[in-house]
Design a protein around this motif. Structure first.
Motif, PDB file in Angstrom:
ATOM      1  N   GLN A 133      -6.105  -2.194  -4.244  1.00  0.00           N
ATOM      2  CA  GLN A 133      -4.912  -1.763  -3.517  1.00  0.00           C
ATOM      3  C   GLN A 133      -5.115  -1.926  -2.012  1.00  0.00           C
ATOM      4  O   GLN A 133      -6.201  -1.671  -1.483  1.00  0.00           O
ATOM      5  CB  GLN A 133      -4.633  -0.282  -3.844  1.00  0.00           C
ATOM      6  CG  GLN A 133      -3.545   0.372  -3.019  1.00  0.00           C
ATOM      7  CD  GLN A 133      -2.157   0.086  -3.560  1.00  0.00           C
ATOM      8  OE1 GLN A 133      -1.989  -0.739  -4.433  1.00  0.00           O
ATOM      9  NE2 GLN A 133      -1.171   0.767  -3.042  1.00  0.00           N
ATOM     10  N   LYS A 134      -4.065  -2.357  -1.320  1.00  0.00           N
ATOM     11  CA  LYS A 134      -4.107  -2.487   0.144  1.00  0.00           C
ATOM     12  C   LYS A 134      -2.919  -1.748   0.737  1.00  0.00           C
ATOM     13  O   LYS A 134      -1.895  -1.572   0.078  1.00  0.00           O
ATOM     14  CB  LYS A 134      -4.076  -3.956   0.563  1.00  0.00           C
ATOM     15  CG  LYS A 134      -5.319  -4.748   0.169  1.00  0.00           C
ATOM     16  CD  LYS A 134      -5.214  -6.178   0.639  1.00  0.00           C
ATOM     17  CE  LYS A 134      -6.512  -6.946   0.397  1.00  0.00           C
ATOM     18  NZ  LYS A 134      -6.856  -7.043  -1.017  1.00  0.00           N
ATOM     19  N   LEU A 135      -3.063  -1.304   1.974  1.00  0.00           N
ATOM     20  CA  LEU A 135      -1.962  -0.603   2.617  1.00  0.00           C
ATOM     21  C   LEU A 135      -1.853  -1.023   4.066  1.00  0.00           C
ATOM     22  O   LEU A 135      -2.831  -1.438   4.690  1.00  0.00           O
ATOM     23  CB  LEU A 135      -2.130   0.912   2.503  1.00  0.00           C
ATOM     24  CG  LEU A 135      -3.349   1.555   3.158  1.00  0.00           C
ATOM     25  CD1 LEU A 135      -3.039   3.006   3.475  1.00  0.00           C
ATOM     26  CD2 LEU A 135      -4.558   1.532   2.219  1.00  0.00           C
ATOM     27  N   PHE A 136      -0.634  -0.923   4.575  1.00  0.00           N
ATOM     28  CA  PHE A 136      -0.357  -1.242   5.974  1.00  0.00           C
ATOM     29  C   PHE A 136      -0.151   0.051   6.750  1.00  0.00           C
ATOM     30  O   PHE A 136       0.593   0.937   6.300  1.00  0.00           O
ATOM     31  CB  PHE A 136       0.897  -2.107   6.091  1.00  0.00           C
ATOM     32  CG  PHE A 136       0.695  -3.520   5.647  1.00  0.00           C
ATOM     33  CD1 PHE A 136       0.278  -4.496   6.546  1.00  0.00           C
ATOM     34  CD2 PHE A 136       0.908  -3.879   4.328  1.00  0.00           C
ATOM     35  CE1 PHE A 136       0.093  -5.809   6.132  1.00  0.00           C
ATOM     36  CE2 PHE A 136       0.734  -5.190   3.904  1.00  0.00           C
ATOM     37  CZ  PHE A 136       0.324  -6.159   4.810  1.00  0.00           C
ATOM     38  N   ILE A 137      -0.817   0.153   7.883  1.00  0.00           N
ATOM     39  CA  ILE A 137      -0.646   1.311   8.750  1.00  0.00           C
ATOM     40  C   ILE A 137      -0.333   0.809  10.158  1.00  0.00           C
ATOM     41  O   ILE A 137      -1.123   0.084  10.763  1.00  0.00           O
ATOM     42  CB  ILE A 137      -1.908   2.198   8.782  1.00  0.00           C
ATOM     43  CG1 ILE A 137      -2.227   2.724   7.386  1.00  0.00           C
ATOM     44  CG2 ILE A 137      -1.733   3.354   9.764  1.00  0.00           C
ATOM     45  CD1 ILE A 137      -3.470   3.569   7.316  1.00  0.00           C
ATOM     46  N   ILE A 138       0.825   1.161  10.649  1.00  0.00           N
ATOM     47  CA  ILE A 138       1.226   0.788  12.013  1.00  0.00           C
ATOM     48  C   ILE A 138       0.321   1.517  13.011  1.00  0.00           C
ATOM     49  O   ILE A 138       0.066   2.706  12.840  1.00  0.00           O
ATOM     50  CB  ILE A 138       2.706   1.158  12.254  1.00  0.00           C
ATOM     51  CG1 ILE A 138       3.596   0.364  11.276  1.00  0.00           C
ATOM     52  CG2 ILE A 138       3.126   0.911  13.684  1.00  0.00           C
ATOM     53  CD1 ILE A 138       5.051   0.769  11.315  1.00  0.00           C
ATOM     54  N   PRO A 145      -7.919  -2.650   2.915  1.00  0.00           N
ATOM     55  CA  PRO A 145      -8.332  -2.394   1.531  1.00  0.00           C
ATOM     56  C   PRO A 145      -8.515  -0.895   1.290  1.00  0.00           C
ATOM     57  O   PRO A 145      -9.038  -0.180   2.159  1.00  0.00           O
ATOM     58  CB  PRO A 145      -9.661  -3.145   1.411  1.00  0.00           C
ATOM     59  CG  PRO A 145      -9.619  -4.167   2.505  1.00  0.00           C
ATOM     60  CD  PRO A 145      -8.841  -3.529   3.619  1.00  0.00           C
ATOM     61  N   ALA A 146      -8.098  -0.429   0.139  1.00  0.00           N
ATOM     62  CA  ALA A 146      -8.145   1.000  -0.153  1.00  0.00           C
ATOM     63  C   ALA A 146      -9.543   1.598  -0.010  1.00  0.00           C
ATOM     64  O   ALA A 146      -9.693   2.676   0.576  1.00  0.00           O
ATOM     65  CB  ALA A 146      -7.583   1.260  -1.550  1.00  0.00           C
ATOM     66  N   GLY A 152     -13.014   5.235   6.028  1.00  0.00           N
ATOM     67  CA  GLY A 152     -12.516   5.672   7.329  1.00  0.00           C
ATOM     68  C   GLY A 152     -11.956   7.074   7.295  1.00  0.00           C
ATOM     69  O   GLY A 152     -12.149   7.862   8.232  1.00  0.00           O
ATOM     70  N   TYR A 153     -11.293   7.384   6.215  1.00  0.00           N
ATOM     71  CA  TYR A 153     -10.708   8.715   6.011  1.00  0.00           C
ATOM     72  C   TYR A 153     -11.793   9.788   6.022  1.00  0.00           C
ATOM     73  O   TYR A 153     -11.683  10.806   6.714  1.00  0.00           O
ATOM     74  CB  TYR A 153      -9.964   8.697   4.677  1.00  0.00           C
ATOM     75  CG  TYR A 153      -9.182   9.938   4.320  1.00  0.00           C
ATOM     76  CD1 TYR A 153      -7.865  10.096   4.749  1.00  0.00           C
ATOM     77  CD2 TYR A 153      -9.717  10.926   3.502  1.00  0.00           C
ATOM     78  CE1 TYR A 153      -7.118  11.200   4.385  1.00  0.00           C
ATOM     79  CE2 TYR A 153      -8.984  12.034   3.135  1.00  0.00           C
ATOM     80  CZ  TYR A 153      -7.683  12.168   3.575  1.00  0.00           C
ATOM     81  OH  TYR A 153      -6.953  13.267   3.207  1.00  0.00           O
ATOM     82  N   ASN A 198     -14.852  -4.953  -8.711  1.00  0.00           N
ATOM     83  CA  ASN A 198     -13.836  -5.463  -7.788  1.00  0.00           C
ATOM     84  C   ASN A 198     -14.002  -4.917  -6.363  1.00  0.00           C
ATOM     85  O   ASN A 198     -13.125  -5.122  -5.535  1.00  0.00           O
ATOM     86  CB  ASN A 198     -12.442  -5.103  -8.296  1.00  0.00           C
ATOM     87  CG  ASN A 198     -12.056  -5.876  -9.528  1.00  0.00           C
ATOM     88  OD1 ASN A 198     -11.518  -6.967  -9.447  1.00  0.00           O
ATOM     89  ND2 ASN A 198     -12.351  -5.297 -10.697  1.00  0.00           N
ATOM     90  N   LEU A 199     -15.107  -4.255  -6.121  1.00  0.00           N
ATOM     91  CA  LEU A 199     -15.308  -3.644  -4.815  1.00  0.00           C
ATOM     92  C   LEU A 199     -15.562  -4.686  -3.738  1.00  0.00           C
ATOM     93  O   LEU A 199     -15.141  -4.529  -2.590  1.00  0.00           O
ATOM     94  CB  LEU A 199     -16.471  -2.654  -4.883  1.00  0.00           C
ATOM     95  CG  LEU A 199     -16.692  -1.750  -3.668  1.00  0.00           C
ATOM     96  CD1 LEU A 199     -15.441  -0.946  -3.340  1.00  0.00           C
ATOM     97  CD2 LEU A 199     -17.859  -0.804  -3.908  1.00  0.00           C
TER      98      LEU A 199
END
Length: 200
Positions: A133-138, A145-146, A152-153, A198-199
């Motif tokens: 899963q990937k996400l976009f953060i402005i 990548p998740a 980072g979280y 898949n890492l």
């Protein structure tokens, strides 16, 4: 599963509505929901174990948590079903609060709030099940990548827990993360094989 029956949607809407109400219309609501470990047993504030997860310290705190929930919560519920989703969310909230309780139970001034523990549980469970899963953060211009987002979280919350400001319970993130990882190990242990494959 109909969207109208989505447990994630119900939690999402109630958390946003309650937090905004407390932040901009009725500050006493937030004070009522604060989890205070020292007073938890002394004043029998048992309901704050749950209520504190539906209010937030400020608008940025709310936005950060709800964006994380939005990216991972609905996806996870579709994968594991509403019942397991609710159990995981509740477990993340309660278990992360247990750590907070034992750490701060002798401090009468300490009070905390936020859905961080529960959302951390959702985040890490979803990442194990969907490592690609990937996400976009402005304003970051590239998809994240998740697994990298999760690192980072945790790094941010580790730093924030050692430099606390306000009533945000950064310590809850670790308890929530462990809860999510263990829940997946119990529910779908084979997911870890796919995750590590898949890492990279």
């Amino acid at each position: 599963m109909s969207l109208s029956l989505s447990a994630a949607l119900v939690i999402f809407v109630i958390t946003i509505a309650t937090s905004l109400l407390g932040l901009f219309a009725n500050p006493k609501l937030i004070d009522r929901c604060l989890f205070r470990p020292y007073w938890f047993l002394r004043r029998r504030q048992y309901d704050t174990f749950v209520l504190s997860g539906f209010v937030h310290a400020d608008l940025m705190h709310l936005i950060f948590n709800m964006l994380t929930f939005y990216f991972f919560g609905f996806l996870l519920e579709r994968a594991i079903g509403s019942t397991h989703f609710l159990l995981l969310y509740a477990a993340g909230l309660v278990i992360s609060h247990l750590g907070t309780y034992f750490k701060h139970k002798k401090n009468p001034e300490y009070a905390t709030l936020g859905a961080s523990g529960a959302i951390s549980a959702i985040l890490f469970a979803a990442i194990v099940l969907f490592p690609d899963q990937k996400l976009f953060i402005i304003p970051i211009p590239v998809p994240i990548p998740a697994p990298l987002f999760a690192i980072g979280y945790l790094a941010y919350t580790w730093y924030a827990a050692r430099n606390p400001r306000g009533r945000i319970n950064h310590d809850a993130h670790l308890g929530g993360a462990i809860t999510g990882l263990v829940y997946v190990a119990l529910l779908a242990p084979s997911a870890y094989g796919y995750f590590f494959a898949n890492l990279f």
